[in-house]
Design a protein around this motif. Structure first.
Motif, PDB file in Angstrom:
ATOM      1  N   HIS A   1      -9.022  15.812 -32.927  1.00  0.00           N
ATOM      2  CA  HIS A   1     -10.199  15.986 -32.117  1.00  0.00           C
ATOM      3  C   HIS A   1     -10.433  14.769 -31.397  1.00  0.00           C
ATOM      4  CE1 HIS A   1     -13.924  17.700 -30.980  1.00  0.00           C
ATOM      5  NE2 HIS A   1     -14.440  16.761 -31.374  1.00  0.00           N
TER       6      HIS A   1
ATOM      7  N   ASN B   1      -8.946  12.110 -27.666  1.00  0.00           N
ATOM      8  CA  ASN B   1      -9.542  12.124 -26.469  1.00  0.00           C
ATOM      9  C   ASN B   1     -11.064  11.846 -26.343  1.00  0.00           C
ATOM     10  OD1 ASN B   1      -7.313  12.358 -24.324  1.00  0.00           O
ATOM     11  ND2 ASN B   1      -6.917  14.071 -25.837  1.00  0.00           N
TER      12      ASN B   1
ATOM     13  N   ASN C   1     -16.506  13.334 -19.721  1.00  0.00           N
ATOM     14  CA  ASN C   1     -16.151  14.526 -19.050  1.00  0.00           C
ATOM     15  C   ASN C   1     -15.883  14.099 -17.425  1.00  0.00           C
ATOM     16  OD1 ASN C   1     -18.548  13.552 -17.898  1.00  0.00           O
ATOM     17  ND2 ASN C   1     -19.761  15.674 -18.121  1.00  0.00           N
TER      18      ASN C   1
ATOM     19  N   TYR D   1      -9.118  12.388 -15.853  1.00  0.00           N
ATOM     20  CA  TYR D   1      -8.153  12.916 -16.577  1.00  0.00           C
ATOM     21  C   TYR D   1      -7.680  11.940 -17.862  1.00  0.00           C
ATOM     22  CZ  TYR D   1      -7.321  15.470 -12.379  1.00  0.00           C
ATOM     23  OH  TYR D   1      -7.412  16.239 -11.194  1.00  0.00           O
TER      24      TYR D   1
ATOM     25  N   LEU E   1      -4.166  14.206 -22.604  1.00  0.00           N
ATOM     26  CA  LEU E   1      -3.929  15.439 -22.704  1.00  0.00           C
ATOM     27  C   LEU E   1      -3.291  16.094 -21.378  1.00  0.00           C
ATOM     28  CD1 LEU E   1      -4.133  18.255 -24.629  1.00  0.00           C
ATOM     29  CD2 LEU E   1      -6.563  18.375 -23.812  1.00  0.00           C
ATOM     30  N   ASP E   2      -3.866  15.682 -20.340  1.00  0.00           N
ATOM     31  CA  ASP E   2      -3.297  15.832 -19.054  1.00  0.00           C
ATOM     32  C   ASP E   2      -1.748  15.705 -18.924  1.00  0.00           C
ATOM     33  OD1 ASP E   2      -5.822  17.006 -17.359  1.00  0.00           O
ATOM     34  OD2 ASP E   2      -6.869  15.326 -18.186  1.00  0.00           O
TER      35      ASP E   2
ATOM     36  N   ARG F   1      -8.721  19.626 -20.454  1.00  0.00           N
ATOM     37  CA  ARG F   1      -9.655  19.865 -21.395  1.00  0.00           C
ATOM     38  C   ARG F   1     -10.558  21.047 -21.020  1.00  0.00           C
ATOM     39  NH1 ARG F   1     -10.880  15.666 -18.652  1.00  0.00           N
ATOM     40  NH2 ARG F   1     -12.812  15.531 -17.580  1.00  0.00           N
TER      41      ARG F   1
ATOM     42  N   LEU G   1      -8.711  24.448 -21.742  1.00  0.00           N
ATOM     43  CA  LEU G   1      -9.135  24.721 -23.061  1.00  0.00           C
ATOM     44  C   LEU G   1     -10.365  25.482 -23.197  1.00  0.00           C
ATOM     45  CD1 LEU G   1      -7.250  21.784 -25.014  1.00  0.00           C
ATOM     46  CD2 LEU G   1      -6.165  24.162 -24.057  1.00  0.00           C
ATOM     47  N   GLU G   2     -11.278  24.583 -22.630  1.00  0.00           N
ATOM     48  CA  GLU G   2     -12.637  25.231 -22.712  1.00  0.00           C
ATOM     49  C   GLU G   2     -12.853  26.921 -22.057  1.00  0.00           C
ATOM     50  OE1 GLU G   2     -17.190  23.720 -21.650  1.00  0.00           O
ATOM     51  OE2 GLU G   2     -15.521  22.460 -20.962  1.00  0.00           O
TER      52      GLU G   2
END
Length: 297
Positions: free
Chosen positions: A105, A108, A112, A115, A118-119, A151, A154-155
């Motif tokens: 968790h 990253n 907001n 990138y 995760l990208d 992200r 995923l949201e």
């Protein structure tokens, strides 16, 4: 002193055993960035000013060797993961668990904008193809392609509450990451609508390689697509002006037949928020870096 400092940085990376463990992708990505921007770029700059060219070139070769070894680990890793996706081993909760193995968790930060690693992970996970150059000239109101941050995808997958009867549409799907990831996470049928044929071909090749029969990419102008099965729609500001308004009018007609959800990211959120047939249920529409969710009235 400078050469000794660079040598010490390289040796520290060579001797960091954790970097060579497959699951430490995040740390490895940071190390590769460090090699690129703080070692190799630094050496290139020094080659213009220092006389020790031979020593610098030797250090550069050593840094490039470390980088190659780290990238080889990632290449083998993603080849294995893609094969497991193709075999149906990573779907739904198992796919999310796999991502969690590589990204805790706190891997990253809660930034907001832009990138992150995760990208980088998702870019390499879904395909090893070279990214194609666009072949079509965009209309003035069409926006150049930018990938949706992972992200945010995923949201969407978490908030949409997608079921087996839903059909998810990504308008302006580009290289296809949103429909592919939403399908892998939720198992829902997904469709990408993409104007640029080179991007659409790339996306469909990804789908074929990963063996995802419920994902489809359609090479068509968004104003001409068939949305009759769609229940959830996503727009990362693929266009503006009259094109956006026309597409929203099409979606409004679909909302008269069934309740639909619309997710937006980027500047288009403010325009979508003005539609009297939609209610914003999530996000701040005046913040281009927040995901927004709307439900039809």
């Amino acid at each position: 002193m400078v050469l000794a400092e660079i040598q010490a940085d390289i040796q520290a990376l060579e001797q960091d055993e954790a970097l060579y463990k497959e699951t430490n992708f995040n740390s490895r990505a940071n190390a590769i960035d460090f090699i690129d921007f703080h070692i190799i770029d630094r050496i290139d700059g020094l080659l213009q000013t220092l006389e020790q060219r031979k020593e610098l070139e030797s250090l550069k070769l050593e840094a490039e060797k470390v980088k190659y070894e780290l990238e080889k680990i990632d290449s083998n890793l993603f080849k294995q993961l893609r094969e497991k996706i193709r075999m149906g081993m990573y779907t739904g909760s198992s796919f999310k668990k796999m991502i969690g193995e590589y990204f805790e968790h706190n891997d990253n930060p809660a930034d907001n904008i832009g990138y992150d690693n995760l990208d980088v992970f998702m870019n390499s996970l879904l395909s090893d193809q070279a990214v194609p150059e666009p072949t079509m000239e965009r209309e003035q109101e069409m926006v150049f392609y930018q990938k949706t941050p992972a992200r945010i995808i995923l949201e969407i997958a978490e908030l949409a509450n997608l079921g087996p009867d839903d059909v998810f549409f990504d308008l302006g799907s580009g290289l296809g990451q949103v429909p592919i990831l939403v399908n892998l996470i939720n198992g829902t049928a997904t469709k990408g609508v993409e104007y640029e044929p080179a991007y659409c071909n790339y996306s469909n090749t990804c789908v074929a390689q990963l063996n995802l029969p419920k994902v489809e990419f359609i090479n068509i102008d968004a104003r001409q697509a068939d949305y009759s099965r769609g229940t959830v729609f996503f727009l990362y500001t693929p266009f503006g002006g009259e094109i956006l308004q026309t597409v929203l009018e099409i979606l409004q007609k679909e909302s008269l037949k069934r309740t639909i959800q619309v997710f937006t990211y980027g500047p288009c959120s403010e325009t979508v928020a003005l539609q009297n047939w939609l209610d914003c249920v999530y996000g701040e529409v005046n913040d281009s870096y927040q995901l927004c969710a709307f439900t039809s009235l």
